[in-house]
Design a protein around this motif. Structure first.
Motif, mmCIF file in Angstrom:
data_model
loop_
_atom_site.group_PDB
_atom_site.id
_atom_site.type_symbol
_atom_site.label_atom_id
_atom_site.label_comp_id
_atom_site.label_asym_id
_atom_site.label_seq_id
_atom_site.Cartn_x
_atom_site.Cartn_y
_atom_site.Cartn_z
ATOM 1 N N SER A 63 -8.343 4.630 -13.865
ATOM 2 C CA SER A 63 -8.641 5.326 -12.612
ATOM 3 C C SER A 63 -7.840 4.749 -11.443
ATOM 4 O O SER A 63 -7.773 5.357 -10.377
ATOM 5 N N ILE A 64 -7.214 3.604 -11.653
ATOM 6 C CA ILE A 64 -6.406 2.957 -10.610
ATOM 7 C C ILE A 64 -4.944 3.370 -10.733
ATOM 8 O O ILE A 64 -4.259 3.588 -9.731
ATOM 9 N N PHE A 65 -4.455 3.463 -11.963
ATOM 10 C CA PHE A 65 -3.053 3.777 -12.222
ATOM 11 C C PHE A 65 -2.893 5.221 -12.681
ATOM 12 O O PHE A 65 -3.726 5.719 -13.447
ATOM 13 N N ALA A 66 -1.812 5.868 -12.258
ATOM 14 C CA ALA A 66 -1.420 7.143 -12.858
ATOM 15 C C ALA A 66 -0.784 6.797 -14.201
ATOM 16 O O ALA A 66 0.119 5.954 -14.260
ATOM 17 N N ILE A 67 -1.274 7.419 -15.262
ATOM 18 C CA ILE A 67 -0.778 7.116 -16.602
ATOM 19 C C ILE A 67 -0.135 8.371 -17.177
ATOM 20 O O ILE A 67 -0.772 9.432 -17.229
ATOM 21 N N HIS A 68 1.123 8.245 -17.577
ATOM 22 C CA HIS A 68 1.898 9.349 -18.126
ATOM 23 C C HIS A 68 2.073 9.134 -19.626
ATOM 24 O O HIS A 68 2.431 8.030 -20.051
ATOM 25 N N ALA A 69 1.818 10.182 -20.402
ATOM 26 C CA ALA A 69 1.910 10.077 -21.856
ATOM 27 C C ALA A 69 3.316 9.731 -22.321
ATOM 28 O O ALA A 69 3.503 9.016 -23.300
ATOM 29 N N SER A 70 4.320 10.233 -21.607
ATOM 30 C CA SER A 70 5.715 10.005 -21.991
ATOM 31 C C SER A 70 6.591 10.069 -20.754
ATOM 32 O O SER A 70 6.139 10.486 -19.680
ATOM 33 N N LEU A 71 7.838 9.704 -20.911
ATOM 34 C CA LEU A 71 8.777 9.825 -19.795
ATOM 35 C C LEU A 71 9.055 11.300 -19.499
ATOM 36 O O LEU A 71 9.296 11.672 -18.365
ATOM 37 N N GLU A 72 8.993 12.143 -20.524
ATOM 38 C CA GLU A 72 9.164 13.576 -20.327
ATOM 39 C C GLU A 72 8.018 14.136 -19.477
ATOM 40 O O GLU A 72 8.220 14.989 -18.625
ATOM 41 N N ASP A 73 6.810 13.644 -19.723
ATOM 42 C CA ASP A 73 5.639 14.038 -18.931
ATOM 43 C C ASP A 73 5.846 13.662 -17.473
ATOM 44 O O ASP A 73 5.536 14.433 -16.571
ATOM 45 N N LEU A 74 6.387 12.513 -17.233
ATOM 46 C CA LEU A 74 6.674 12.047 -15.879
ATOM 47 C C LEU A 74 7.646 12.994 -15.202
ATOM 48 O O LEU A 74 7.437 13.406 -14.056
ATOM 49 N N THR A 75 8.718 13.379 -15.899
ATOM 50 C CA THR A 75 9.723 14.269 -15.331
ATOM 51 C C THR A 75 9.144 15.649 -15.056
ATOM 52 O O THR A 75 9.414 16.232 -14.009
ATOM 53 N N SER A 76 8.302 16.156 -15.958
ATOM 54 C CA SER A 76 7.740 17.492 -15.755
ATOM 55 C C SER A 76 6.740 17.499 -14.603
ATOM 56 O O SER A 76 6.649 18.470 -13.865
ATOM 57 N N PHE A 102 -7.039 -0.086 -20.945
ATOM 58 C CA PHE A 102 -7.073 0.509 -19.612
ATOM 59 C C PHE A 102 -8.307 1.402 -19.424
ATOM 60 O O PHE A 102 -8.901 1.410 -18.346
ATOM 61 N N ARG A 103 -8.706 2.128 -20.467
ATOM 62 C CA ARG A 103 -9.918 2.960 -20.380
ATOM 63 C C ARG A 103 -11.174 2.100 -20.274
ATOM 64 O O ARG A 103 -12.040 2.349 -19.428
ATOM 65 N N LEU A 104 -11.295 1.088 -21.135
ATOM 66 C CA LEU A 104 -12.498 0.258 -21.166
ATOM 67 C C LEU A 104 -12.709 -0.508 -19.860
ATOM 68 O O LEU A 104 -13.847 -0.763 -19.466
ATOM 69 N N THR A 105 -11.619 -0.891 -19.222
ATOM 70 C CA THR A 105 -11.707 -1.634 -17.958
ATOM 71 C C THR A 105 -11.679 -0.712 -16.741
ATOM 72 O O THR A 105 -11.715 -1.184 -15.612
ATOM 73 N N ARG A 106 -11.593 0.591 -17.007
ATOM 74 C CA ARG A 106 -11.523 1.627 -15.971
ATOM 75 C C ARG A 106 -10.288 1.501 -15.084
ATOM 76 O O ARG A 106 -10.245 2.046 -13.983
ATOM 77 N N MET A 107 -9.302 0.804 -15.552
ATOM 78 C CA MET A 107 -8.040 0.712 -14.825
ATOM 79 C C MET A 107 -7.258 2.022 -14.908
ATOM 80 O O MET A 107 -6.328 2.236 -14.146
ATOM 81 N N PRO A 117 0.781 -1.237 0.000
ATOM 82 C CA PRO A 117 0.000 0.000 0.000
ATOM 83 C C PRO A 117 0.817 1.295 0.000
ATOM 84 O O PRO A 117 0.272 2.354 -0.291
ATOM 85 N N HIS A 118 2.081 1.238 0.331
ATOM 86 C CA HIS A 118 2.871 2.462 0.463
ATOM 87 C C HIS A 118 3.782 2.723 -0.727
ATOM 88 O O HIS A 118 4.613 3.629 -0.688
ATOM 89 N N ARG A 119 3.635 1.925 -1.773
ATOM 90 C CA ARG A 119 4.450 2.106 -2.974
ATOM 91 C C ARG A 119 3.533 2.366 -4.157
ATOM 92 O O ARG A 119 2.378 1.957 -4.155
ATOM 93 N N ARG A 120 4.069 3.043 -5.172
ATOM 94 C CA ARG A 120 3.283 3.382 -6.364
ATOM 95 C C ARG A 120 3.783 2.621 -7.571
ATOM 96 O O ARG A 120 4.979 2.419 -7.723
ATOM 97 N N LEU A 121 2.841 2.266 -8.431
ATOM 98 C CA LEU A 121 3.159 1.710 -9.746
ATOM 99 C C LEU A 121 2.420 2.560 -10.772
ATOM 100 O O LEU A 121 1.195 2.527 -10.855
ATOM 101 N N ASP A 122 3.172 3.383 -11.499
ATOM 102 C CA ASP A 122 2.613 4.223 -12.546
ATOM 103 C C ASP A 122 2.897 3.578 -13.890
ATOM 104 O O ASP A 122 3.777 2.713 -14.010
ATOM 105 N N LEU A 123 2.186 4.023 -14.919
ATOM 106 C CA LEU A 123 2.368 3.517 -16.276
ATOM 107 C C LEU A 123 2.751 4.677 -17.180
ATOM 108 O O LEU A 123 2.312 5.814 -16.969
ATOM 109 N N ALA A 124 3.547 4.393 -18.197
ATOM 110 C CA ALA A 124 3.967 5.441 -19.132
ATOM 111 C C ALA A 124 4.012 4.903 -20.551
ATOM 112 O O ALA A 124 4.208 3.709 -20.766
ATOM 113 N N CYS A 125 3.820 5.814 -21.495
ATOM 114 C CA CYS A 125 4.026 5.551 -22.926
ATOM 115 C C CYS A 125 3.073 4.497 -23.494
ATOM 116 O O CYS A 125 3.465 3.713 -24.362
ATOM 117 N N LEU A 126 1.828 4.478 -23.038
ATOM 118 C CA LEU A 126 0.880 3.483 -23.543
ATOM 119 C C LEU A 126 0.583 3.714 -25.024
ATOM 120 O O LEU A 126 0.345 4.844 -25.443
#
Length: 112
Positions: free
Chosen positions: A95-108, A88-93, A71-80
């Motif tokens: 809303s569970i995961f933070a999704i980043h468009a790119s690695l640059e988005d993650l850094t910003s 992920f949208r159809l299954t509503r996942m 519970p105290h760690r995060r798993l984000d997704l990037a570059c889908l």
């Protein structure tokens, strides 16, 4: 399953070097993620930029990886890719995961 691990700022980045995460690869994927994240940083990001297809078993393996981290760690997704993002949208996942468009988005987001 071919996964590559590196550090990206405060994130432990795991790049999936495979076109599919499906029933044939789900168990190996989950086991490899578990080994790569054991005792690691609190913020893990899965780079799914090379994944073109994911089925329910693959989605389940990613959710299982999240649960294994605790519970105290995060798993984000990037570059889908569009097809993977759609699952992920159809299954509503998305809303569970933070999704980043790119690695640059993650850094910003981290800087902001």
């Amino acid at each position: 399953m071919d996964l590559e691990s590196s550090q990206h700022g405060p994130y432990h980045l795991i790049k999936v070097n495979a076109p599919r995460i499906d029933a044939a690869h789900a168990i190996a994927f989950k086991d490899t993620i578990r080994a790569m994240t054991a005792g690691g940083t609190d913020n893990v990001v899965l780079d799914l930029g090379q994944v073109r297809f994911i089925d329910s078993s693959g989605l389940g393996a990613i959710v299982a990886a999240l649960k294994l981290m605790g519970p105290h760690r995060r798993l984000d997704l990037a570059c889908l890719t569009p097809d993977v993002a759609k699952v992920f949208r159809l299954t509503r996942m998305d809303s569970i995961f933070a999704i980043h468009a790119s690695l640059e988005d993650l850094t910003s987001r981290q800087a902001g």
